[in-house]
Design an enzyme around this catalytic site. Structure first.
Site, mmCIF file in Angstrom:
data_model
loop_
_atom_site.group_PDB
_atom_site.id
_atom_site.type_symbol
_atom_site.label_atom_id
_atom_site.label_comp_id
_atom_site.label_asym_id
_atom_site.label_seq_id
_atom_site.Cartn_x
_atom_site.Cartn_y
_atom_site.Cartn_z
ATOM 1 N N HIS A 1 -28.914 -14.395 23.973
ATOM 2 C CA HIS A 1 -27.804 -14.665 25.245
ATOM 3 C C HIS A 1 -27.087 -15.885 25.674
ATOM 4 O O HIS A 1 -26.268 -16.067 26.944
ATOM 5 C CB HIS A 1 -28.209 -13.510 26.378
ATOM 6 C CG HIS A 1 -28.460 -12.360 26.510
ATOM 7 N ND1 HIS A 1 -29.557 -11.861 25.247
ATOM 8 C CD2 HIS A 1 -27.871 -10.989 27.200
ATOM 9 C CE1 HIS A 1 -29.411 -10.281 25.018
ATOM 10 N NE2 HIS A 1 -28.840 -10.389 26.908
ATOM 11 N N HIS B 1 0.580 -1.582 0.159
ATOM 12 C CA HIS B 1 -0.072 -0.234 -0.068
ATOM 13 C C HIS B 1 0.562 1.371 -0.161
ATOM 14 O O HIS B 1 1.253 1.886 0.954
ATOM 15 C CB HIS B 1 -1.401 0.022 1.294
ATOM 16 C CG HIS B 1 -2.147 -1.753 1.171
ATOM 17 N ND1 HIS B 1 -1.335 -2.905 1.233
ATOM 18 C CD2 HIS B 1 -2.975 -1.702 1.266
ATOM 19 C CE1 HIS B 1 -2.355 -3.497 1.389
ATOM 20 N NE2 HIS B 1 -3.674 -2.778 0.886
ATOM 21 N N HIS C 1 -4.488 3.021 -3.500
ATOM 22 C CA HIS C 1 -4.723 2.777 -2.503
ATOM 23 C C HIS C 1 -3.583 1.736 -1.261
ATOM 24 O O HIS C 1 -2.527 1.056 -0.649
ATOM 25 C CB HIS C 1 -5.649 2.564 -1.802
ATOM 26 C CG HIS C 1 -5.658 2.023 -0.218
ATOM 27 N ND1 HIS C 1 -5.949 2.253 0.454
ATOM 28 C CD2 HIS C 1 -6.018 0.076 -0.347
ATOM 29 C CE1 HIS C 1 -6.348 1.349 1.503
ATOM 30 N NE2 HIS C 1 -6.204 -0.135 1.236
#
Lengths: 675, 675
Positions: A484, A36, A273
């Site tokens: 949960h 990058h 990038h």
């Protein structure tokens, strides 16, 4: 301020240094054909100003205690950090290492790895983690400063600097940690946000148009903006100086830059990038930035200038050594404790505080045993620091009488993380990787490890000695229901390399679990402890030593057993009770407690054979969780009492009974196996 | 506005209705001795105003398409929702059901579960998920509206309302989704933030002192504040009306309330959050709120008033039916498509578009096959909608030529989620649970399922037909290194109940994987697909049908094999090549492709025995991932070619070779087994 004139005068040298960073990144990525370049090219100016004019560190002793901590949260820009380490004279990164960027076993892996490269504080790459680690590093500093510093002697006094990008700011974990940092008023945390408007999908306009500065203000941060982060070094310097001057709030400096700065055709695009520029564009960029040097050749002027960090670093450390020596003379006791912290050593006999139990002792939830262990340990290990993600009185993680870690009360060990599991995870990693002997712990319900799994994984990968305290570890959780109740959770955690998962059965095993966890923490390895919500009896045969082996025999018969029952946690007592009945019926039964498959797997073959002999193929595992992973211990001919569907909302006892976690069902399954 | 006068005139009736909600919650929690009375007591006024004066729904047809969607993101306050469902006349929740709150198999579980209770849209409880689901619901509405509505006929036209609490607002996932909702300008999303300053650890002052309203403004939301949410119904009504009027931004209404309103000793404390009030305090609360009714007895006036929702609902549906019938007359083709969407049916022959391959076809990365499948399927299944968390061109998830889903461009199917994996997950769940036939897909690197695991689990639990498209599925990922290389990830996902994980080996298996995924989506079950970054050859014997069985034979010998090699994904070809060499050496070898252990486990015993006969104990699994879970298929005597440590940064081919994923090593391990 003489900044402006200085900048003008030194401009060409500064440009040389900044371009050195840029071209090390460009050329390393080019050679690797992977990496990058964009971030290092755009962020080189801010990194240069930070490392050259502000950061206090000693390249020749990367572990010097009082160094400023630096985190590249946008870890994909790793070449920025490697370039800085090389240029400032760290021995860990040579020019040869940079040529080996992203190659097998190199010191310069794709993303910064603290365990590979001295000078790298934390492992980054998964976005948002680094800034949250930074919050943990700053909390560790604040805690130790409040604990050890004296009005006439500051032995703990450093900043934590973070460079983060758009990606980090999109991740929820960064928001959680930033909100908490604002709450705590961590004045020595300074984040530079590389605002380059580009992420992998292109312009941030496609997905990310919020006002980041305003958001950080909402969190309670001091926010600054450098409008031209590409060339205005004076503005960067001024902003960092201002950030340092504000001591009651963390500072976020938005530094607007151009990704891939200097690449005529690729700058300000996603193309720069995450891919090499390519031969032609590299040549054009050399021309654009007036860079006449061959790949990996750094002009001597730049090297000479950047290398001044070595001399500065030696001075910083000498100065600090003097401070510490004065401190030691005046405060020998505190100094000795501080030295113990830093050494990573445990005090002699620390584990004597861990309680043991007999079957006559009242049955309790193992989370209650956990509370006892934590509170006992805190009396001998003041380096324990942690808390819960808003479940303090369910997880039972408070160290009583010690006070809360809050703004201006940083000496206290009880942290209220808020409902921010992921942030808590990354913060705990940061505290551990401050490498000052602190043992952080973070707690929530076992099921909510799902929220913080990326951070738990990073604790295992990056050798962060954290203790993860997880309660409500099965459908015994009860009425809260399937959202949960962990089912697959234990399996999913056991599968993580380097993470030791322990699910103790009673009081003795809870003590054993903490003994392992503390020792592992000091060896820079994380442990995850799973405790029950509900009462469990104390059993005969359980032991602290047994837990250390991972699996061990708690009930046995003469000769080769007809069947082996393997239980963990709250289900071990079902095995013991079923074994009693089977024995009464003339069967030879062994009960193995397996609090930790990870620890058991680490034993030698002879020990494993002694516990689970190959000759015994009738094996039944009993755990109120998914069967996934148990066939390694029971074989294809074995069976499980397990639960391979989601749970249900009902009182915990009802759930356990309905899903088959009863002595009768264990007995029935065992008899089925026995034929 | 005549609101104020109306409110005054109807005050006592309104109070009656609001207190009915409160006492249903109080008494149900009291009876269950478990639950969360605090939120329903504080949020009853806003919920009453919303459900009584704004929400359009039909209690007698909870699935009426054009209903407003309601999400209780603070799912622990489930009794609020059950009370509303009961009072407004839903058949799903009777007073008897309310008495069974939190009991085994009741319609009123601890947290709202869409699969248990008609009228509940999504499953909440894990905090922050609900508001993010709400973003997905609003996106689904916007998408369908843009697609189907005509200037003279709006058949898709509803709001999405969410009640969320402090806990939701602390979670990163809510921030991710809210930022994205602001970006998209979802004007028909209205969130009521129950600002009660209390979470489980006590006052939010201990951990959460940010300016939430300012943060939402920073996201681009329209923000309002009702200062007295306890009694000022007119202000609540005014705020919701204002929210509806702003059509280009989502609205967050901060409604300041008192948790446990009406409980003299417990209101405004954490004590009322998650525990029954206790007999004495219930009595005092009855007195304080002037409530003279026995538990579970609702005054007829309140029932009569709330029940008007039934009549209103019937009218809404009749009106909509008329609209739709007009639409159908004018736009028969669109109407037919809309009806197909809603029916959940697939068009005849849809799967014919899935390509098949022969070994002569060029080897490609399976992510490339995934791209082909997605693009082919999009031509026959316009209900596919989704995208990537900022890795579009790595995940290869773009449907070409179809445009991006953006503000004002909601008809387009390509979503840019930004670097927000967790938000993406919860949003996809919301889109699926809009129950309008849309098939959402969300993509990132396989490793980053860790960031979104809570949402993936909820897709499985709440029967959300999402396709999770995960690429870069092993150390073959290469240079990015261990932070980006999944090891334990496949095992951790396979362990989740109701989630089908498929890792195809080549082109045929990629088509097979999508065939299963699409069918499962229409049956409201999620599928997770794992694709390679790197090239893999197309193999003889692979098939679409084989994938549906989970495991099947691709290479076989005459008679009982000496050894079975079991491969998945990119490693299947290693098995095939090793088998060839072993066969040449006179061994009888079977190669089983096992793209999905989940699907294989679901086959009958005879089929499983036909593929993995008990008689063959020499079995070798080959997968570039953790060995965890494989002993179920290889037995204690089997072996694995696997990787039980973290990966490393190096070119993908080097990583695979170094970690033993070569034909030679498979051969060596196989020979070792053969003895």
């Amino acid at each position: 301020m003489t900044v402006a004139t200085q900048s003008l005068k030194e401009l060409s040298l500064e440009e040389l240094c900044i371009n050195s960073i840029r071209f090390l990144a460009i050329d390393a990525v080019e050679k690797a054909k992977s990496g990058h370049p964009g971030l290092p090219m755009g962020a080189a100016p801010m990194a240069f100003v930070l490392w050259d004019r502000f950061m206090r560190f000693n390249p020749k002793n990367p572990k010097w205690f009082n160094r400023d901590r630096f985190v590249l949260s946008a870890g994909h820009g790793s070449m920025l950090q490697y370039a800085l380490l090389y240029l400032t004279g760290f021995d860990s990164v040579s020019i040869e290492d940079i040529k080996q960027f992203r190659q097998w076993e190199s010191k310069t892996p794709g993303h910064p790895e603290n365990f590979m490269t001295p000078g790298v504080e934390v492992t980054t790459g998964p976005l948002g983690q680094g800034i949250a680690n930074g919050v943990g590093l700053a909390m560790a500093e604040a805690h130790l400063a409040a604990k050890f510093n004296k009005p006439d002697a500051k032995i703990v006094d450093h900043y934590t600097y973070v460079i983060l990008g758009d990606g980090c700011n999109m991740e929820g974990v960064s928001g959680e940690a930033a909100s908490f940092a604002g709450h705590l008023g961590l004045g020595k945390l300074i984040a530079l946000y590389d605002d380059n408007h580009i992420s992998i999908d292109g312009s941030t306009d496609v997905a990310f148009t919020e006002d980041v500065s305003k958001r950080f203000e909402a969190y309670g941060w001091h926010v600054l903006h450098v409008k031209d982060g590409n060339t205005d070094l004076a503005a960067i310097e001024k902003a960092i100086a201002e950030a340092k001057a504000v001591t009651d709030k963390p500072t976020m400096i938005k530094v607007t830059t151009t990704i891939g700065y200097g690449s005529p055709n690729k700058q300000n695009t996603a193309g720069v990038h995450g891919a090499a520029l390519g031969t032609d564009e590299v040549a054009l960029t050399r021309k654009e930035l007036k860079w006449e040097h061959e790949p990996f050749v750094i002009p001597q002027d730049a090297l000479n200038h950047m290398h001044k960090a070595v001399e500065r670093g030696a001075d910083y450390e000498t100065e600090w050594n003097k401070t510490f020596s004065d401190y030691k003379a005046k405060y020998p006791q505190e100094a000795a404790e501080f030295e113990r912290y830093i050494s990573g050593k445990l005090p002699d006999g620390w584990d004597k505080v861990l309680p043991t139990y007999t079957p006559e002792d009242k049955g309790l939830p193992t989370r209650k045993h956990s509370e006892t262990c934590l509170n006992k340990l805190a009396t001998v290990l003041p380096e324990l620091i942690g808390g819960s993600a808003d479940l303090t009185h369910s997880n039972l993680t408070e160290v009583k009488g010690k006070g809360d870690f809050q703004k201006g009360q940083y000496q206290n060990p009880n942290i209220h993380f808020g409902v921010r599991e992921h942030g808590m995870g990354a913060i705990c990693n940061g505290i551990a990787l401050h490498s000052s002997g602190l043992i952080p712990y973070g707690a929530t319900f076992l099921i909510f490890t799902d929220y913080m799994r990326a951070a738990i994984r990073l604790s295992a990968l990056s050798q962060a000695g954290v203790i993860w305290v997880m309660t409500h570890d099965s459908i015994g959780q009860g009425e809260d229901g399937p959202t949960h109740q962990p089912i697959e959770t234990l399996a999913s955690l056991r599968a993580i390399p380097n993470l030791t998962v322990i699910r103790p059965a009673d009081g003795n095993e809870s003590s054993g679990a903490y003994k392992v966890a503390i020792e592992k923490a000091k060896q820079n390895a994380p442990t995850l402890l799973a405790f029950t919500r509900q009462n469990v009896p104390n059993l005969a045969g359980t032991s602290i030593e047994g837990v250390a082996k991972g699996g061990y025999t708690v009930v046995d018969s003469q000769g080769t057993p007809d069947i082996i029952l393997i239980g963990t946690g709250s289900e071990l007592s079902l095995c013991v009770n079923a074994a009693e009945k089977l024995t009464a019926e003339g069967k030879k039964v062994r009960v193995v407690s397996m609090p930790s498959t990870d620890l058991f797997d680490a034993q030698d073959a002879a020990y494993k054979e002694s516990i689970l002999p190959k000759a015994v193929t009738k094996r039944l595992s009993v755990e109120a969780a998914a069967s996934f992973g148990w066939h390694k211990y029971i074989g294809i001919e074995g069976d499980t009492v397990s639960i391979d569907r989601f749970g249900a909302s009902a009182p915990g006892g009802v759930c356990l009974e309905k899903f088959g976690f009863s002595v009768d069902n264990v007995l029935a399954k065992a008899k089925q196996l026995l034929g």
